[in-house]
Scaffold this motif. Structure first.
Motif, short mmCIF file in Angstrom:
data_model
loop_
_atom_site.label_atom_id
_atom_site.label_comp_id
_atom_site.label_asym_id
_atom_site.label_seq_id
_atom_site.Cartn_x
_atom_site.Cartn_y
_atom_site.Cartn_z
N GLN A 43 0.81 -1.33 -0.10
CA GLN A 43 -0.03 0.01 -0.14
C GLN A 43 0.95 1.49 0.13
OE1 GLN A 43 -3.34 -0.61 0.08
NE2 GLN A 43 -3.89 1.73 -0.16
N ASN A 82 0.98 5.73 -0.84
CA ASN A 82 0.03 7.02 -0.65
C ASN A 82 0.87 8.07 -1.58
OD1 ASN A 82 -0.93 9.79 0.12
ND2 ASN A 82 -2.09 8.36 1.50
N GLY A 136 -4.53 6.87 -1.57
CA GLY A 136 -3.96 5.41 -1.07
C GLY A 136 -4.08 4.37 -2.48
N ARG A 187 -2.50 0.61 -4.38
CA ARG A 187 -2.03 -0.57 -4.29
C ARG A 187 -0.92 -0.82 -5.23
NH1 ARG A 187 -7.16 -1.07 -2.28
NH2 ARG A 187 -8.03 -1.93 -4.51
N LYS A 203 -8.90 5.33 -6.09
CA LYS A 203 -8.74 4.72 -4.78
C LYS A 203 -9.81 3.56 -4.79
CE LYS A 203 -9.26 8.40 -2.24
NZ LYS A 203 -9.31 9.16 -1.06
#
Length: 220
Positions: free
Chosen positions: A3, A5, A10, A12, A57
């Motif tokens: 994960q 940012n 956020g 993946r 997201k």
């Protein structure tokens, strides 16, 4: 998977092996899953459009088209950089679709863009099975009509290549109504030649992206 940012979003990050495993799972489920090829300019655009940021997201899988997205998240991984810059996942995805004779439905902004998308896909793999195609900006076209067009042929995957954040927003609004296993926003990913050749525009966007990412980090 890790994960990360970037610009407050956020995301993946999956290796190519993990991404191909996810793709196999998605193609063998009854629900519609969502993939977005995420570029620097997409992230920059989404910072000013909350609905787009939420859509990105909310994707089941994000695929980065530029290695400096990792750098913006303070991730140093030469192996992942090579995977991203060589476009290994998009090559593997198209090869899988062709081998399994998966039915594809294409969406682009206008007639010229749609023709170009078809040409690029078939140039990348001439065995791809395109069962439907439509351009979204034609007169009288609504989201409901787009969904009806998709559902009329029941494709295995819907592939969208549109300007700005239109594809991501449409996917997020419609995936529960679409009779398909997968919806994919191709963004700016290269299909004919997935090697990393930077244009002047790419260099300018890269500088702007790094500046915005650094600015955001300093504000945290």
């Amino acid at each position: 998977m890790r994960q990360i940012n970037v610009l407050g979003m956020g995301l993946r990050d999956y290796s190519v092996r993990e991404s191909m495993r996810n793709l196999n799972e998605y193609m063998n489920t009854v629900s519609c899953n969502k993939i977005a090829f995420v570029s620097r300019d997409l992230l920059l655009s989404a910072t000013d459009i909350p609905e787009a940021a939420e859509a990105i997201k909310g994707m089941d899988m994000t695929v980065f088209t530029s290695a400096d997205i990792l750098e913006a998240a303070n991730i140093i991984s030469r192996g992942r950089e090579r995977e991203i810059n060589s476009g290994l996942f998009v090559k593997g995805m198209l090869r899988k679709f062709a081998k399994e004779k998966r039915k594809l439905f294409l969406i682009a902004d206008d007639e010229d863009s749609l023709s170009q998308l078809k040409e690029e896909l078939l140039s990348a793999n001439e065995a791809l099975k395109i069962v439907g195609a439509i351009f979204a900006e034609q007169e009288g076209m609504s989201e409901e009509k787009l969904i009806n067009e998709i559902n009329s042929v029941i494709p295995d995957a819907v592939m969208l290549k549109q300007k700005g954040v239109a594809a991501e927003v449409f996917i997020n609004r419609s995936f529960k109504k679409v009779n398909s296993k997968l919806m994919i926003s191709l963004g700016t990913v290269g299909l004919k030649d997935t090697e990393n050749h930077q244009s002047l525009k790419d260099i300018i966007i890269g500088k702007l992206f790094r500046r915005q990412a650094n600015k955001f980090e300093q504000q945290i």
